[in-house]
Design an enzyme around this catalytic site. Sequence first.
Site, PDB file in Angstrom:
ATOM      1  CD  GLU A 140      -2.645   1.574   0.259  1.00 49.94           C
ATOM      2  OE1 GLU A 140      -3.600   0.851  -0.023  1.00 49.94           O
ATOM      3  OE2 GLU A 140      -2.347   2.581  -0.422  1.00 49.94           O
ATOM      4  CG  ASP A 166       3.267   0.222  -7.534  1.00 49.98           C
ATOM      5  OD1 ASP A 166       2.864  -0.920  -7.821  1.00 49.98           O
ATOM      6  OD2 ASP A 166       3.052   1.216  -8.234  1.00 49.98           O
ATOM      7  CG  ASP A 210      -7.021   3.893  -6.261  1.00 47.51           C
ATOM      8  OD1 ASP A 210      -7.728   4.020  -5.239  1.00 47.51           O
ATOM      9  OD2 ASP A 210      -5.777   4.023  -6.248  1.00 47.51           O
ATOM     10  CE  LYS A 256     -12.331  13.270 -14.975  1.00 43.81           C
ATOM     11  NZ  LYS A 256     -11.383  14.223 -14.427  1.00 43.81           N
ATOM     12  CG  ASP A 268     -17.917   0.473  -5.280  1.00 46.38           C
ATOM     13  OD1 ASP A 268     -16.708   0.229  -5.487  1.00 46.38           O
ATOM     14  OD2 ASP A 268     -18.335   1.629  -5.076  1.00 46.38           O
TER      15      ASP A 268
HETATM   16  C1  LIG Z   1     -10.004   2.595  -3.182  1.00 45.43           C
HETATM   17  S1  LIG Z   1      -8.713   2.156  -2.103  1.00 45.43           S
HETATM   18  C2  LIG Z   1      -9.324   0.659  -1.338  1.00 45.43           C
HETATM   19  C3  LIG Z   1      -8.601   0.306  -0.081  1.00 45.43           C
HETATM   20  C4  LIG Z   1      -9.043  -0.992   0.601  1.00 45.43           C
HETATM   21  N1  LIG Z   1      -8.689  -2.155  -0.188  1.00 45.43           N
HETATM   22  C5  LIG Z   1     -10.512  -0.989   0.904  1.00 45.43           C
HETATM   23  O1  LIG Z   1     -11.242  -1.780   0.293  1.00 45.43           O
HETATM   24  O2  LIG Z   1     -10.929  -0.205   1.771  1.00 45.43           O
HETATM   25  C6  LIG Z   1      -7.486   1.510  -3.225  1.00 45.43           C
HETATM   26  C7  LIG Z   1      -6.106   1.446  -2.629  1.00 45.43           C
HETATM   27  O3  LIG Z   1      -5.220   0.812  -3.537  1.00 45.43           O
HETATM   28  C8  LIG Z   1      -3.952   1.422  -3.410  1.00 45.43           C
HETATM   29  N2  LIG Z   1      -3.183   1.142  -4.640  1.00 45.43           N
HETATM   30  C9  LIG Z   1      -3.365   1.684  -5.856  1.00 45.43           C
HETATM   31  N3  LIG Z   1      -2.477   1.203  -6.733  1.00 45.43           N
HETATM   32  C10 LIG Z   1      -1.696   0.327  -6.046  1.00 45.43           C
HETATM   33  C11 LIG Z   1      -0.569  -0.478  -6.401  1.00 45.43           C
HETATM   34  N4  LIG Z   1      -0.072  -0.458  -7.626  1.00 45.43           N
HETATM   35  N5  LIG Z   1      -0.027  -1.250  -5.443  1.00 45.43           N
HETATM   36  C12 LIG Z   1      -0.526  -1.264  -4.205  1.00 45.43           C
HETATM   37  N6  LIG Z   1      -1.580  -0.519  -3.800  1.00 45.43           N
HETATM   38  C13 LIG Z   1      -2.156   0.270  -4.723  1.00 45.43           C
HETATM   39  C14 LIG Z   1      -4.269   2.888  -3.194  1.00 45.43           C
HETATM   40  O4  LIG Z   1      -3.215   3.580  -2.566  1.00 45.43           O
HETATM   41  C15 LIG Z   1      -5.523   2.818  -2.326  1.00 45.43           C
HETATM   42  O5  LIG Z   1      -5.241   2.889  -0.950  1.00 45.43           O
END
Ligand SMILES: C[S@@+](CC[C@H](N)C(=O)[O-])C[C@H]1O[C@@H](n2cnc3c(N)ncnc32)[C@H](O)[C@@H]1O
Length: 231
Positions: free
Chosen positions: A93, A120, A142, A146, A178
């Site tokens: 994360e 990452d 995420d 768009k 979702d």
């Molecule tokens: C919308 S949040 C969801 C967080 C959690 N899984 C939840 O369901 O509450 C998506 C998370 O994925 C992380 N993220 C995005 N790209 C990533 C990557 N390449 N590697 C690890 N984490 C990533 C973001 O920093 C963010 O905290």
Amino acid sequence: MSDFDPTPAHRNFYGRRHGKTLRQSQKGYLAEDLGTLRPRGITVQDNPGRSPIDPAAIFGDDRPLWLEIGFGGGEHMVAMAARYPQAGIIGCEPFINGVAMLLGKIRAAGVTNVSVHPGDARDLMDVLPDGAIARAFLNYPDPWPKARHHRRRFVTPEHLLPLHRVMAPGAEFRVATDIPDYMRQTLEEVPRAGFALLAEGPEPWDDWHSTRYEQKALRAGRVPHYATFRR
Ligand SMILES: C[S@@+](CC[C@H](N)C(=O)[O-])C[C@H]1O[C@@H](n2cnc3c(N)ncnc32)[C@H](O)[C@@H]1O
């Protein structure tokens, strides 16, 4: 730049790395706990050649390794660690406030079968040998709504092909979202990367532990959707 800049590889990451100011206690968790919980050999500082790491070194034994990509506040990761003490769960994360939240939950739950890369997931996948991961979770990635940003989604070949490589044949990959268009892309791209679809629908897994983002989605009236793939 802050005094805590964990991600080693220079690559595009479009999400947030920092949020609101950390509480003093959270700064303490990062300073005191992260050093021992981080898997070795991920950063350029401790693996300048980015050579493959020994997965058994992460927990010091040959337990099955599970991967949670983007654990957010860590509620699912800690619940799974408590439920499956025989597994070792590596969470990735880049959002440091999320990492601090996870560390607080690890202390509260007392789980010891977790490892945390504050960066990452691609950094970890770069250095894992083939077939190292026995299960992977992608919960509420995420959405990048768009159309011109869809290529930033995790469910693109840039992420899925390395994930396929590091997962063991037969290993399960679970995706929860979702966002209907995210699930559409997931159902297209994940099989294209070599995974077989096992199940998908609105029913969660028996051992599902809901997350902050799922709770947000439910409050907003959006419908969770779950998909299970086999490597
Ligand atoms: C919308 S949040 C969801 C967080 C959690 N899984 C939840 O369901 O509450 C998506 C998370 O994925 C992380 N993220 C995005 N790209 C990533 C990557 N390449 N590697 C690890 N984490 C990533 C973001 O920093 C963010 O905290």
